[in-house]
Design an enzyme around this catalytic site. Structure first.
Site, PDB file in Angstrom:
ATOM      1  N   VAL A 267      -8.106 -10.260   8.963  1.00 26.72           N
ATOM      2  CA  VAL A 267      -8.130  -9.308   7.857  1.00 26.72           C
ATOM      3  C   VAL A 267      -7.108  -9.732   6.805  1.00 26.72           C
ATOM      4  CG1 VAL A 267      -8.867  -7.324   9.207  1.00 26.72           C
ATOM      5  CG2 VAL A 267      -6.433  -7.820   9.011  1.00 26.72           C
ATOM      6  N   GLU A 291     -14.465 -10.880  13.407  1.00 28.53           N
ATOM      7  CA  GLU A 291     -14.339  -9.477  13.716  1.00 28.53           C
ATOM      8  C   GLU A 291     -14.767  -8.677  12.485  1.00 28.53           C
ATOM      9  OE1 GLU A 291     -10.482  -8.464  15.620  1.00 28.53           O
ATOM     10  OE2 GLU A 291     -10.072  -7.710  13.624  1.00 28.53           O
TER      11      GLU A 291
HETATM   12  N1  COA Z   1       8.782  -9.611   5.987  1.00 29.73           N
HETATM   13  C1  COA Z   1       8.539  -8.451   5.331  1.00 29.73           C
HETATM   14  N2  COA Z   1       7.407  -8.219   4.620  1.00 29.73           N
HETATM   15  C2  COA Z   1       6.506  -9.227   4.551  1.00 29.73           C
HETATM   16  C3  COA Z   1       6.707 -10.456   5.179  1.00 29.73           C
HETATM   17  C4  COA Z   1       7.903 -10.634   5.925  1.00 29.73           C
HETATM   18  N3  COA Z   1       8.169 -11.770   6.560  1.00 29.73           N
HETATM   19  N4  COA Z   1       5.631 -11.247   4.932  1.00 29.73           N
HETATM   20  C5  COA Z   1       4.782 -10.532   4.171  1.00 29.73           C
HETATM   21  N5  COA Z   1       5.306  -9.320   3.940  1.00 29.73           N
HETATM   22  C6  COA Z   1       4.706  -8.236   3.160  1.00 29.73           C
HETATM   23  C7  COA Z   1       4.204  -8.711   1.809  1.00 29.73           C
HETATM   24  O1  COA Z   1       5.268  -8.741   0.875  1.00 29.73           O
HETATM   25  C8  COA Z   1       3.180  -7.629   1.490  1.00 29.73           C
HETATM   26  O2  COA Z   1       3.872  -6.475   1.091  1.00 29.73           O
HETATM   27  P1  COA Z   1       3.291  -5.495  -0.037  1.00 29.73           P
HETATM   28  O3  COA Z   1       2.050  -4.900   0.578  1.00 29.73           O
HETATM   29  O4  COA Z   1       4.396  -4.504  -0.236  1.00 29.73           O
HETATM   30  O5  COA Z   1       3.009  -6.390  -1.210  1.00 29.73           O
HETATM   31  C9  COA Z   1       2.547  -7.324   2.862  1.00 29.73           C
HETATM   32  O6  COA Z   1       3.515  -7.799   3.831  1.00 29.73           O
HETATM   33  C10 COA Z   1       1.213  -8.018   3.097  1.00 29.73           C
HETATM   34  O7  COA Z   1       1.375  -9.385   2.956  1.00 29.73           O
HETATM   35  P2  COA Z   1       0.340 -10.300   2.175  1.00 29.73           P
HETATM   36  O8  COA Z   1       1.038 -11.603   1.915  1.00 29.73           O
HETATM   37  O9  COA Z   1      -0.226  -9.574   1.003  1.00 29.73           O
HETATM   38  O10 COA Z   1      -0.772 -10.654   3.261  1.00 29.73           O
HETATM   39  P3  COA Z   1      -2.056  -9.928   3.851  1.00 29.73           P
HETATM   40  O11 COA Z   1      -2.612  -8.833   3.005  1.00 29.73           O
HETATM   41  O12 COA Z   1      -2.930 -11.047   4.189  1.00 29.73           O
HETATM   42  O13 COA Z   1      -1.502  -9.229   5.190  1.00 29.73           O
HETATM   43  C11 COA Z   1      -0.664  -9.138   7.448  1.00 29.73           C
HETATM   44  C12 COA Z   1      -0.755  -9.934   6.127  1.00 29.73           C
HETATM   45  C13 COA Z   1       0.080  -9.992   8.466  1.00 29.73           C
HETATM   46  C14 COA Z   1       0.097  -7.838   7.230  1.00 29.73           C
HETATM   47  C15 COA Z   1      -2.120  -8.822   7.907  1.00 29.73           C
HETATM   48  O14 COA Z   1      -2.860 -10.003   7.957  1.00 29.73           O
HETATM   49  C16 COA Z   1      -2.147  -8.166   9.286  1.00 29.73           C
HETATM   50  O15 COA Z   1      -1.950  -6.980   9.415  1.00 29.73           O
HETATM   51  N6  COA Z   1      -2.348  -8.961  10.336  1.00 29.73           N
HETATM   52  C17 COA Z   1      -2.323  -8.490  11.713  1.00 29.73           C
HETATM   53  C18 COA Z   1      -3.668  -8.115  12.220  1.00 29.73           C
HETATM   54  C19 COA Z   1      -4.582  -9.280  12.289  1.00 29.73           C
HETATM   55  O16 COA Z   1      -4.200 -10.426  12.226  1.00 29.73           O
HETATM   56  N7  COA Z   1      -5.844  -9.034  12.421  1.00 29.73           N
HETATM   57  C20 COA Z   1      -6.769 -10.155  12.407  1.00 29.73           C
HETATM   58  C21 COA Z   1      -7.830 -10.093  13.354  1.00 29.73           C
HETATM   59  S1  COA Z   1      -9.310  -9.848  12.416  1.00 29.73           S
END
Ligand code: COA
Length: 506
Positions: A267, A291
């Site tokens: 996602v 998924e």
């Molecule tokens: N520490 C703190 N915050 C962090 C960070 C870190 N190391 N790395 C990223 N972030 C923050 C970003 O700044 C962003 O914040 P904002 O919403 O305030 O702008 C937020 O996390 C999302 O990061 P982004 O770079 O926009 O990535 P994303 O939308 O692709 O989301 C995850 C990244 C990890 C949160 C998301 O992929 C997730 O929830 N993954 C876990 C579930 C999963 O992998 N499911 C997949 C199976 S289908």
């Protein structure tokens, strides 16, 4: 009766079950466990939850809510804010719910998405008093046809005491025939899942339920909440290019062909952007076994790059919703929606040899990945299916930008502040800086690749400084760490709003 409803409600004996959303919501009792359909803002019940929000204005009650994955705002935002949710599982992605989880106002069970069905069978989750299930139709022979996701609905339907159906007549009828519902039996008694390629159909087009359990049917016309992903930027484009080059080198090494292997992509914006990168690449005849089907998958089907895509949900931005749902017939023989215990099943992920691409929040110099907990403490979304896929995939890839929050945070740290995916489950890491192929490498061999290829230049020296001192301090132990310092980058961030050392010393 509305002719649109008449058409979708094939089983005429159920006509007298049609009630208002308020009447259906009144059936939900305080203190019960409620299963709901829905996976990543798709296929979730909407009007009954909103009637529960109304009911909560005059009455105090709480329920435990289990779903496929995250839901749209009706449940994970409005119902949460109304104070109705006591416990939530197994995944969410909403700012309001996240805030309440992190203030101890909602208890959250963040779990591997393939595990829930087994927990329902074992009675660990339950007893489920009600399932609220969004459907596009009930066929003459009593099959319930889910809408834009399947999630955990089949197992909830089997074990729930009562079923409330939201018959959504706004979703396209062409969804009928897209689902493939196969439910494994009890552990120890079940057969192998009869799927040897991702394009195979092994089940029925709908969920077979005990019709006596259908307590109410509510008519709905609410669309799914659109997905919130942002378009690719320069850096996610860089990551996509790095990954595509890696696949080319795997083909050269004889480990992959031009069709690659079935692709799973997680996602979020980063994973979607990476998949988007395939549009201009030479790989063809691709299969997606994921998924969630996000925007990129439909663009790749249109571009003739993807020949088949299976998942448990379709989650689209508003623009793609219009394009895909207005024209679903075009995609009908190229897509398939399965229960999440099948889309995410370790047996199948390993058998089919998936290439899995998921997103990390942070990772450490040895390859451990944190996908869920900001600074080890605050829940972001949850592990979702990333663990199901990463551990069992042929190739478990994690992508992340090398920095966050304008450069204050390094996504590569000495030690992750929470571990979702251990070093043993992580094959390849990609940031906009480069790639680290960790396969077959010992921890100290991984350090060089991760720091040199993946870390942001602003943090490289600081990472090397930590590692070199840890090496000295431990005499070159298998995985060198200075325990007093391993989480100091997160401590620095909490105190000084940056992981950069200069500020810590200032
Ligand atoms: N520490 C703190 N915050 C962090 C960070 C870190 N190391 N790395 C990223 N972030 C923050 C970003 O700044 C962003 O914040 P904002 O919403 O305030 O702008 C937020 O996390 C999302 O990061 P982004 O770079 O926009 O990535 P994303 O939308 O692709 O989301 C995850 C990244 C990890 C949160 C998301 O992929 C997730 O929830 N993954 C876990 C579930 C999963 O992998 N499911 C997949 C199976 S289908």
């Amino acid at each position: 009766m509305d002719p649109r409803v008449e058409k979708r409600l094939g089983l005429k004996q159920l006509v007298d079950k049609v009630v208002s959303a308020e009447e259906a919501a009144a059936l939900i009792q305080d203190g019960t466990v409620v299963g709901m359909s829905g996976f990543t803002r798709a296929g979730d019940a909407k009007v009954v939850p909103m009637a529960l929000v109304e009911r909560a204005k005059n009455e105090k009650f709480k329920i435990d809510v289990y779903t496929g994955a995250s839901l749209g705002p009706e449940v994970d935002n409005y119902l949460a804010a109304a104070g109705v949710i006591n416990k939530r599982g197994p995944f969410q992605g909403d700012a309001v719910m996240r805030g309440m989880i992190n203030k101890d106002q909602i208890s959250y069970v963040d779990a591997h998405l393939s595990h829930n069905a087994e927990l329902v069978r074992q009675g660990v989750i339950g007893p489920i008093k009600h399932l609220i299930l969004e459907a596009v139709a009930i066929t003459e022979d009593g099959l319930i046809i889910p809408s834009n996701s399947v999630g955990n609905s089949p197992i909830f339907a089997e074990y729930a005491e009562n079923i409330i159906i939201e018959l959504n007549i706004s979703h396209p009828e062409a969804l009928i025939g897209i689902h493939d519902i196969y439910v494994p039996g009890e552990q120890g008694k079940r057969d192998a899942i009869p799927m040897t390629n991702a394009e195979q159909r092994i089940g029925e087009i709908g969920i077979r339920v005990d019709l006596d359990k259908i307590q109410a049917i509510v008519i709905s016309e609410e669309p799914d909440a659109p997905s919130l992903i942002v378009p690719p930027d320069e850096e996610t484009q860089d990551m996509a290019n790095i990954l595509l080059d890696f696949f080319r080198s795997e083909i050269k090494a004889g480990r992959l062909t031009n069709e690659l292997m079935p692709l799973q992509s997680g996602v979020g914006s980063v994973a979607n952007a990476v998949l988007d990168g395939f549009a201009n690449a030479e790989f063809e005849n691709l299969v997606v076994a994921s998924e969630v089907l996000q925007d990129a998958v439909f663009n790749l089907i249109d571009a003739g790059k993807v020949r088949f895509a299976a998942a448990t949900s379709i989650t689209l931005t508003e623009e793609l919703q219009k394009k895909v749902y207005g024209n679903l017939e075009k995609y009908a023989d190229k897509i398939c929606l399965r229960p999440q215990e099948i889309s995410n099943h370790p047996e199948l992920i390993r058998r089919l040899g998936l290439i899995s691409i998921n997103t990390a929040l942070e990772l450490d110099i040895y390859g451990n990945v944190n996908s869920t907990h900001v600074s080890g403490t605050k829940m972001m979304n949850g592990i979702g299916g990333s663990g199901d896929f990463a551990r069992n995939a042929r190739l478990g890839i994690f992508v992340t930008k090398s920095y966050a929050k304008g450069g204050a945070i390094s996504s590569i740290v000495p030690m992750v502040s929470h571990v979702d995916h251990t070093e043993h489950d992580v094959d390849v890491i990609v940031t906009e800086q480069g790639i680290a192929d960790l396969r077959g490498l010992a921890p100290k061999e991984r350090v060089k690749l991760i720091i040199e290829n993946c870390a942001h230049p602003d943090f490289k020296e600081q990472l090397w400084d930590y590692y070199n001192r840890a090496y000295e301090a431990t005499g070159g132990a298998h995985t060198p760490h200075i325990l007093e310092e391993a989480l100091s980058w997160h401590v620095n961030l909490a105190k000084n709003k940056t992981m950069k050392k200069e500020t810590a010393n200032a």
